[in-house]
Design an enzyme around this catalytic site. Structure first.
Site, PDB file in Angstrom:
ATOM      1  N   SER A 174       9.959  31.493   3.798  1.00  9.52           N
ATOM      2  CA  SER A 174       9.938  30.866   4.988  1.00  9.52           C
ATOM      3  C   SER A 174      10.522  30.724   6.209  1.00  9.52           C
ATOM      4  CB  SER A 174       8.955  29.713   4.900  1.00  9.52           C
ATOM      5  OG  SER A 174       9.746  28.890   5.117  1.00  9.52           O
ATOM      6  N   LYS A 194      13.962  27.196  14.006  1.00 13.92           N
ATOM      7  CA  LYS A 194      12.941  27.108  12.806  1.00 13.92           C
ATOM      8  C   LYS A 194      11.372  26.417  13.449  1.00 13.92           C
ATOM      9  CE  LYS A 194      11.445  27.715   8.184  1.00 13.92           C
ATOM     10  NZ  LYS A 194      11.671  27.298   6.615  1.00 13.92           N
ATOM     11  N   SER A 218      13.554  29.387   0.788  1.00 13.55           N
ATOM     12  CA  SER A 218      13.590  29.678   2.354  1.00 13.55           C
ATOM     13  C   SER A 218      14.408  29.768   3.114  1.00 13.55           C
ATOM     14  CB  SER A 218      12.759  28.416   2.747  1.00 13.55           C
ATOM     15  OG  SER A 218      10.806  29.031   2.137  1.00 13.55           O
TER      16      SER A 218
END
Lengths: 93, 453, 474
Positions: free
Chosen positions: C153, C78, C177
């Protein structure tokens, strides 16, 4: 309650357009209304929990470790001069 | 004057730990190349996290204990949020409601007690300097600020008093005592020129004639803060200036505005630093990146055990133990190093029956470089100086003859009955010898030559 | 078969048994990325040549007999994890050109374990959202149906893992997330206990709940990755000094006789198709010998999860407003005018609730309710071994759903917020599909530092089902 959006934006160092001010103003008030549901929960005798780990006294010994080089430290700065980071003058004389 | 000054003080003391407060970059930034003592933490890079310096915390507690503070056994760090280019994270890690020390006291010479509200730990900002530069892009010049992050994150202890001072002299005395204490503790160089101590007096005038402790309700309705002064002299000047300035405003029937002012060295006056009103809303909240700090009473007492004898205690002990004058004692205890040196010399002097007074005189008058000599060698020097040098009488006679020839007026005075002039002549003779010689011998020889002539 | 479809376990076995090389494995992943990326937009930075170089080096080390756990394994990370020398944008314009001079601890650990980094995954800008639609570089798409959102996210990582662009991925969760995008994309996503995995070098969202974790194709892969990620970090004062266990050790333990708690409060306003999957899953667990108990029957009452929305919103916005204050464009990045709408909105709310006169009413109040939530879980886990619930109230929503919903994320994450606020571990497991063909995820939550137990339940469920074996057609 009316939020003083300009004041809050000033505190947060954000420049908002007129449209943003209006939009945020109503959105923030909606959000506040939602989060004020919390007042339904009685917390009179409850202590706060700001951290969940239960850890205490996490410290480090006073020993020097290597720093970044000046080049590394300045590598992402837009304006530099003789090893300093440069910004517009912050003091008016 | 019909008003009583109400003065409080905030002092920032920079600690001399090896590493910074929340990262392990070297804290020894003074005079280093800019931005060479930084890392992701003190540059505020995304994702970097603070880890507190154990020694700095211990030293902060030591300062608090030395100022007779209560210690909060449960303490924590908080974020103080505001924007300024010298504050890389957009917040300063400080302490809000649970400072390490609270409710302390420092007693002035006249017996007046200055209450210490709090002693807390925080981090220093980066160093800004201001310059006019010619930008590469064009030929035009621009005023810019240059930032050096080497100082960012260096440990700072903030010491806040209650508004208990009534004049600039009290403030100065407090500052001198505070400086002396942190130097005794050996936790800060407290060097004003290097900015190790930064001073922020707050001043207002009251029409209530209260001296010392005031109740909340007895405080004036306004307060003027003067920021970041780096010399004791300027603090005195700023306070004196403010008192006069505020008196004039009050006399005209107005209330001086609550504000922050700065000291202008060249104009010798304080000037308003117009800050945005919101700048004072620091939005403190508990620092989520650092777990709370929990000291036990026994940990605190072991820190207390490491606090050395402090200046006031040492002063009264020296007075009594060594029967010295206040004047001598003050000089000897001004710095811990001098006091320690003196006591070691006294110890070494015992077996040679060199008295503390003799040692005190030697240190005070001869001002030896204490870093370069051993206490025992001072004792040796004193012993040597007490021995009278045996000198060649023929050589002495030559010197006396020479002195008499050069001082014919004195000789005449003596012969005409002014006998006191003899000591002047003895002095003239002594000046020709580098070491101490027998005064009686000089006098006898002199008289002999004078009468024989 | 393309090597990129392998699980981490399979890939590691294949590499160590010299069935294929890391370069071959990496090339298959890169090939898959090339085929799918224009559709999915799962990544913001592709580090192709560095990946091939790392793969070559891994092959040399493998040949020399080295045995680091991830040696030669391709991963995506990420884009809020700092990577030395590789742009780390957190999918924001503000950090568009920011190149960190250091690695996040997680990245350092993965490098030491031998990983091959394929690239950095898309996310909601600064992790502000549950859709990836707040990414300043455009949303990612759900591999099961590209008209739908992957969640967020960590939506880029989820889409990348689900579409076999990579062997596994790294995400981070503040409240949902990891679990929510894992649920929407049909993969396994583990949010470890707060403090189990270092936050150092992860662009901070809400400091008091941020938890990095693995996003994988199977539960065993999750355990294997957690073995690398977990552990105390002297650079993160909130990371736990508790010793790290081998998280694969308990996976095969039978769950017969163990107690699984459920609560009706976690089923209100949940999509009927998800309820259906939840009921089916309960049967699976019962077949495995576990007992399902409604915690209400144990005399445990819990707050409605809706209160967690409020607690989480207050804490997270406040911490965001402070954490993003460092973005002033002076030392790195662009100035504060480059913030996207969502970041500005969050900073505004957080600034307001912390400002003079409001701290007690909002932030302090939220910290108090948090205490109640922590205590509830504490009581619950004294009586049950884990807590089982849907991950999200609905399967993936269509592209555009988050627009003009200032609290979209909080609503989508209502069922993961309580455990996030309390800092507890939770895992999303694939547990079915909607009629529209979208994955359905369920979650297992456990007591603090009980990752091994949570993984045990999850693995047993996975072994008894085949949902995790389905692949999207792209």
């Amino acid at each position: 309650m009316k939020i003083n959006v300009q004041h809050v934006a000033g505190l947060a160092k954000l420049k908002l357009s007129k449209a943003e001010e209006e939009r945020f103003s109503s959105q923030l008030e909606d959000t506040l209304e939602t989060i004020e549901q919390l007042n339904e929960v009685n917390t009179d005798t409850i202590e706060i929990t700001s951290q969940v780990t239960g850890l205490e006294n996490v410290v480090d010994q006073d020993a020097v470790h290597p720093s970044l080089t000046q080049k590394e430290a300045l590598s992402n700065a837009k304006n530099t001069l003789n090893g300093f980071v440069v910004v517009k003058a912050v003091i008016e004389e | 004057m019909k008003y009583t000054p109400v003065i409080g003080l905030e002092v920032h003391v920079e600690l001399k730990t090896a590493s910074k407060m929340f990262c392990r970059c070297s804290a020894d930034y003074f005079g280093q190349k800019p931005n060479t003592h930084t890392c992701p933490v003190c540059l505020g890079l995304p994702g970097a996290l603070p880890v507190p310096n154990a020694k700095a915390i211990e030293w902060c507690i030591m300062i608090a204990l030395s100022l007779n503070c209560e210690i909060n056994l449960l303490s924590k760090f908080d974020r103080k949020n505001y924007f300024y280019p010298d504050l890389p994270k957009g917040y300063q890690i400080s302490q809000f409601d649970l400072p390490f020390g609270k409710n302390g006291l420092l007693t002035l010479e006249n017996g007046k007690k200055i209450r210490i509200r709090r002693v807390h730990m925080e981090e220093d900002t980066a160093k800004l300097s201001h310059q006019t530069v010619t930008l590469e892009a064009g030929n035009h010049e621009e005023r810019v600020s240059l930032i050096d992050f080497n100082r960012s994150g260096v440990p700072l202890v903030e010491i806040v008093t209650e508004p208990d001072f009534s004049d600039a002299a009290e403030v100065k005395e407090y500052l001198q005592k505070l400086q002396q204490i942190v130097r005794y503790l050996d936790v800060s160089n407290a060097d004003m020129d290097r900015g190790d101590m930064r001073l922020e007096p707050n001043i207002s005038l009251s029409d209530l004639p209260v001296t010392g402790e005031r109740k909340e309700s007895e405080l004036p309705k306004y307060k003027v803060e003067v920021k970041n002064i780096n010399s004791f002299r300027f603090v005195e000047k700023a306070i004196t200036f403010e008192i006069a300035r505020q008196e004039k405003i009050l006399d005209s029937g107005k209330l001086p505005p609550q504000e922050t002012r700065g000291w202008n060295e060249t104009k010798n006056e304080t000037v308003s630093q117009r800050m945005k009103e919101e700048a004072n809303d620091y939005r403190y909240f508990p620092e989520p990146d650092i777990p709370p700090l929990h000291h036990t009473a026994s940990q605190i007492s072991s820190i207390r055990d490491r606090v050395p004898e402090l200046p006031d205690a040492k002063f009264s002990r020296f007075l009594h133990e060594y029967s010295l004058s206040k004047y001598d004692t003050e000089i000897l205890t001004r710095e811990k190093m001098t006091a320690d040196f003196f006591e070691e010399a006294v110890h070494a002097g015992k077996e040679h029956t060199v008295s503390p007074k003799q040692i005190a005189n030697w240190i005070i008058n001869k001002k030896p470089n204490l870093a370069d000599v051993l206490p025992a060698s001072i004792v040796k020097e004193i012993l040597q100086s007490n021995q009278v040098e045996v000198i060649d009488e023929v050589a002495l006679k030559e010197v006396i003859k020479d002195v008499l020839e050069k001082n014919t007026k004195a000789v005449e005075d003596y012969k005409s009955g002014k006998e006191t002039v003899i000591m002047f002549l003895v002095g003239q003779v002594m000046r020709n010898f580098k070491t101490k010689i027998d005064v009686a011998l000089v006098k006898t020889q002199l008289l002999e030559l004078l009468t024989n002539n | 078969m393309s090597l990129n479809t392998l699980t981490l376990k399979e890939a590691a076995t294949g590499l160590s048994e010299k069935e294929f090389s890391s370069v071959e494995l990496t090339k298959d992943c890169l090939q898959r990325i090339k085929e799918t990326e224009s559709t999915l937009h799962a990544l913001v930075t592709l580090t192709e040549s560095a990946a091939l170089e790392e793969a070559r080096r891994a092959d040399e080390l493998l040949a020399a007999g080295n045995t680091q756990p991830l040696l030669g394994i391709p991963l995506v990370i990420k884009d809020n994890f700092s990577t030395k020398g590789v742009t780390t944008t957190a999918s924001s314009n503000v950090l568009r050109d920011y190149v960190p001079p250091f690695d996040a601890t997680v990245v350092e650990k993965l490098k030491n374990a031998g990983m091959v980094m394929l690239g950095k995954a898309n996310m909601d800008a600064f992790a502000h959202g549950s859709s990836t639609e707040t990414s300043d570089f455009g949303a990612s798409k759900n591999p099961w149906n590209t008209d739908f959102l992957p969640g967020g996210s960590s939506g880029g990582t989820a889409a990348s893992v689900a579409s076999d662009q990579t062997i596994a991925g790294i995400g981070s969760e503040t409240a949902g997330s990891i679990r929510q995008p894992a649920g929407w994309c049909g993969i396994v996503g583990l949010k470890p206990t707060y403090g189990r995995v270092s936050r150092f070098g992860v662009v901070a969202m809400a400091s008091s709940t941020d938890s990095p974790g693995p996003m994988t194709k199977t539960v065993e892969d999750s355990a294997l990755l957690l073995n690398v990620l977990a552990g105390n970090d002297p650079r993160d004062a909130t990371s736990s000094p508790k010793p790290v266990e081998d998280y694969t050790k308990n996976l095969r333990n039978p769950i017969k006789g163990r107690k699984i708690g459920i609560s009706a409060k976690y089923l209100e306003d949940v999509d009927p198709e998800i309820i259906l999957s939840f009921e089916e899953a309960k049967k699976v667990f019962e077949k495995l010998g576990a007992t399902i108990v409604d915690i209400a029957d144990l005399g445990i009452s819990i707050l409605d999860p809706k209160y967690s929305i409020s607690v989480y919103t207050i804490l997270q916005r406040a911490e965001v407003s402070s954490n993003l204050a460092r973005l002033d464009g002076i030392r790195y990045g662009s100035d504060r005018e480059s913030f996207g709408e969502e970041a500005k909105r969050r900073i505004m709310l957080g600034t307001y609730t912390l400002s003079a006169g409001y701290y007690d009413a909002y932030y302090k109040k939220a910290l108090k309710v948090r205490t109640l939530i922590v205590e509830e879980f504490h009581k619950m886990f004294a009586q049950v071994d884990c807590f089982f619930a849907p991950t999200s109230p609905s399967p993936a929503l269509p592209i555009g759903s988050s627009k003009n919903h200032p609290m979209f994320g909080e609503m989508a994450d209502v069922l993961v917020e309580p455990s996030s606020i309390a800092g507890l571990p939770g895992i999303n497991i694939p547990a079915g599909f909607s009629k529209a063909g979208l994955p359905i995820g369920l979650q297992i939550m456990g007591s603090q530092f009980e990752e091994a137990s949570v993984l045990n339940f999850a693995h047993q469920f996975e072994t008894a089902t085949e949902w995790h074996l389905r692949k999207p057609t792209l």
